[in-house]
Design a protein around this motif. Structure first.
Motif, PDB file in Angstrom:
ATOM      1  N   GLU A 177      11.897 -19.036 -63.217  1.00 53.39           N
ATOM      2  CA  GLU A 177      12.600 -20.134 -62.577  1.00 53.39           C
ATOM      3  C   GLU A 177      13.932 -19.675 -62.023  1.00 53.39           C
ATOM      4  N   THR A 178      14.331 -20.288 -60.918  1.00 54.17           N
ATOM      5  CA  THR A 178      15.651 -20.023 -60.370  1.00 54.17           C
ATOM      6  C   THR A 178      16.691 -20.704 -61.251  1.00 54.17           C
ATOM      7  N   SER A 179      17.935 -20.361 -61.001  1.00 59.35           N
ATOM      8  CA  SER A 179      19.025 -20.941 -61.785  1.00 59.35           C
ATOM      9  C   SER A 179      19.048 -22.457 -61.654  1.00 59.35           C
ATOM     10  N   GLU A 196      16.533 -24.400 -60.779  1.00 57.76           N
ATOM     11  CA  GLU A 196      15.335 -24.955 -61.403  1.00 57.76           C
ATOM     12  C   GLU A 196      15.519 -25.079 -62.908  1.00 57.76           C
TER      13      GLU A 196
END
Length: 759
Positions: A247-249, A251
């Motif tokens: 996951e991105t930051s 997200e």
């Protein structure tokens, strides 16, 4: 909340899905439409309207009132899959009703009606019992009109199930067959959060360029506002893409927002309903949910206690509809704060150990956490397995679950082998842990076994940490009932109190052990009978004062399910006084006066002249005052006594009162024996049957029985008098006859003859 008529109802149900068949816990936060707590809106028909009306009304509400675009609506209908052993009959009736609607709306039924098998479109309460086909309404949010309907029942956020119409019309039998029910019913369920998401997130249904989110609604916005203020992070509603490696930051931030907001609702409502985090069963599920939320707080840099404060936001948002939240907000905050503070002490250390283990694994060329390490986090730091799995998933790791379960089973086996029934003298139990009594509020509860005891006479008893069983004291007998452990039932014969510990007397040897979780259930019919007899004892005490005077003092009592006895000082009670006492008690019963109780400091009431208390009795610092009449909490009832027993909530529940006897039991001490409720009814029935039997035997109507008995008594007396006169008149003749026999005999003059019984 519920709108109800005898045949129809509409309601909103509080639902928690976090275990068992319906477990959405692992999905919460990763998407925009799963929750552990949600509201289920529903309408019900109990043998009233059926498929035609339910289907027509659902379409009317969705498309006419709320104006959801009809071209995006799809209905599912049950059609059996014979290869899967589905019930044999398709729901052709529902299909025809939907076909009429879609044709009327200018839509192709073949496109907008989707068939589902037993898994998706057939509801069963259990292996046997009521069941029936379902018909669901789905809304397709995909932009391409030509592909719509393809994602129905595919668990895709672009096609949302809104409403499930369950038609309860069949009965499943043990042999696998299905027969018709005598009456047909409707039970529907609509997700409140999903409907709200569509209404608020659709921009008047003209723009479906982004996925509809349950969290972009007024339901969750107050919680997000509070979290943004506490953390400094902003919620943007991003969702991890399927198949992405991580996951991105942003997200991760948005997942944390969704998890925390969902979980505070679950914990707030469960605690408001009396289910709190704990070590076993459903209580442990709640503890897992709480710890999951607190762990996600670290994603938002929330290291101090924060979670419990969000309960106030839930209360402000939902307290008007669900007043139990507002009424118990202090308890909710207290429990959450205690749990959060306890977990915070070990959370950061656990996270630190996780990081170290992760680096060790990477150095060894693996991304798999061992079962030993996962078990250590659980056993030493209170990390539930799923929390470790969550942390692993966030970093692309996996967990050796087989190894973890193997160590868990070894621990359970060690615990089982160490649990041995103690041989102990019952009188030595006073030093054991106190039992938390919850029987004033409920007749059933879950608890843990603290001790299983046995004496030399093969007596078995059990001590629980929490019990709804009233222990014998104050003249009231102990409760009986049963304990349920792993589906097995154990009979409780009696409950006693030694010190502050409740002893539950078992019927036979138990197979359960220390630390096992049990469900305790009081024999409620017996408890109710005891409560009636205990409550009427207070009325009897009051009536004695009214008729005889304040000099009457209670000297003892027995309160059981079958009768009551009441001992008091007096020289004797006349028949007319007993009649007055019985009449006064029954008058108070008919008034159906409220009965209330409160716990107060003894020092505040010890000198209250209106408060009845037993002379010489030792009371603690706090006492329980039972009040009949007056205003609850104001100590102004006509009957007020210090009493720790169980009682009815109103005098009308007593049902009726009959005095059976009044007699002496010691010098200057009298005893009244009486019954109430069903026991009084049964005594009345017995006396009525006796009267009928007597009337039948003497051939007399019951209304004339008194006169007939008087006449028979007088007749009996007259006959006895006549017999005596006859016997007297015959005595001289009998004597002459006997003397004549002797005179005619040659033997000495001795007269010996049986003259029968002569009074």
């Amino acid at each position: 909340p519920c709108s109800f008529s005898p045949a129809r109802a509409a309601d909103t149900q509080k639902c928690i899905r976090a275990g068992g068949k319906h477990n959405d816990l692992e999905d919460v936060g990763l998407d925009t439409y799963h929750h552990t707590f949600f509201e289920m809106l529903g309408n019900w028909s109990f043998g009233d309207y059926f498929k035609k009306e339910a289907i027509e009304w659902s379409w009317e509400l969705i498309t006419k009132v709320w104006k959801f675009p009809k071209e995006r609506m799809f209905a599912t209908v049950y059609r059996p899959d014979k290869s899967q052993g589905d019930p044999s009959e398709a729901d052709e009736e529902a299909y025809e009703f939907w076909k009429i609607i879609f044709e009327r709306e200018g839509l192709d039924p073949e496109q907008h009606i989707v068939f589902g098998n037993k898994k998706d479109n057939f509801w069963m309460m259990g292996e046997t019992g009521p069941c029936g086909p379902c018909s669901e309404l789905h809304m397709d949010l995909t932009p391409d009109a030509d592909s719509r309907g393809k994602l129905v029942n595919m668990d895709d956020p672009r096609c949302i199930e809104i409403w499930n119409l369950v038609f309860i019309q069949l009965n499943a039998t043990a042999d696998g067959s299905f027969g018709p029910l005598p009456a047909r019913h409707v039970d529907t369920g609509m997700g409140f959060e999903r409907v709200t998401a569509i209404i608020q997130g659709s921009k008047n249904f003209t723009d479906f360029s982004s996925i509809i989110s349950n969290y972009h609604t007024d339901i969750f916005q107050p919680l997000f506002d509070a979290l943004e203020k506490a953390s400094g992070f902003k919620y943007q509603g991003t969702v991890p893409k399927p198949g992405s490696s991580g996951e991105t930051s942003q997200e991760k931030t948005d997942i944390a927002f969704r998890v925390i907001a969902d979980h505070i609702r679950t914990l707030s409502f469960s605690i408001a309903d009396g289910i709190e985090p704990g070590n076993t069963d459903r209580n442990y599920v709640l503890r897992r949910i709480l710890r999951r939320a607190v762990r996600y707080g670290r994603t938002l840099d929330l290291h101090d206690t924060f979670f419990y404060k969000l309960a106030e936001v839930v209360c402000d948002s939902m307290g008007d509809i669900f007043p139990e939240i507002r009424n118990r907000i202090d308890r909710i905050r207290e429990v959450l704060k205690t749990e959060e503070e306890s977990f915070n002490k070990t959370l950061d250390r656990g996270i630190e150990l996780f990081g170290e283990e992760k680096e060790r694994c990477l150095a060894a060329g693996t991304k798999r956490l061992t079962g030993d390490f996962t078990f250590k986090l659980y056993d030493t730091y209170g990390f539930p397995k799923d929390l470790t799995q969550l942390m692993a998933r966030e970093t692309g790791f996996e967990v050796d679950l087989d190894g973890f379960e193997r160590l868990m089973e070894q621990q359970r086996e060690r615990a089982r082998s160490s649990r041995k029934t103690q041989e102990i003298k019952v009188e030595d139990i006073g030093s054991f842990a106190a039992t938390q009594f919850v029987g004033f509020e409920s007749v059933s509860s879950s608890g843990s076994v603290l001790e299983v005891i046995k004496d030399a006479n093969d007596y078995y008893g059990v001590i629980l940490d929490v019990s709804p069983f009233y222990a014998e004291m104050g003249g009231q007998v102990g409760d009986s009932g049963k304990l349920i452990v792993g589906g097995e039932e154990f009979r409780i014969l009696n409950t006693r109190k030694i010190g502050e510990t409740f002893i539950h007397d078992l019927d036979g040897q138990p197979s359960f052990s220390v630390e096992d979780t049990v469900e305790a259930k009081v024999d409620n019919m017996r408890r109710k009978a005891i409560e009636r007899h205990h409550t009427v004892t207070h009325l009897l005490h009051w009536a004695l004062h009214e008729v005889i005077g304040d000099s009457v003092k209670q000297k003892g009592s027995y309160v059981g399910p079958d009768k009551l006895t009441f001992d008091f000082n007096h020289s004797g009670v006349s028949t007319s006084d007993l009649q007055d006492i019985q009449r006064l008690v029954n008058e108070r019963i008919l008034e159906n006066t409220t009965i209330s109780w409160q716990t107060v400091p003894y020092a505040d009431v010890r000198n209250n002249p209106d408060l009845m208390q037993i002379f010489g009795e030792k009371y603690g610092e706090e006492v329980r005052v039972i009040q009949i009449g007056g205003e609850p909490g104001k100590l102004n009832g006509y009957s007020m006594e210090l009493c720790g027993g169980t009682h009815t909530s109103a005098t009308g529940e007593i049902g009726g009162f009959r005095i059976l006897s009044e007699s002496a039991v010691a010098a200057g001490i009298r005893r009244i024996e009486a019954v109430c409720g069903m026991q009084a009814y049964e005594v009345g029935c017995q006396e009525t049957e006796l009267i009928k039997t007597l009337s039948h035997r003497i051939h007399c109507p019951t209304t004339e029985l008194d006169k007939k008995v008087v006449a028979l008594v007088e007749q009996h007396k007259a006959l006895e008098k006549n017999i005596k006169t006859l016997q007297k008149s015959q005595a001289e003749s009998i004597a002459k006859h006997l003397i004549q026999q002797v005179a005619e005999s040659e033997k000495p003059g001795v007269i010996c003859s049986n003259l029968g019984e002569i009074e």
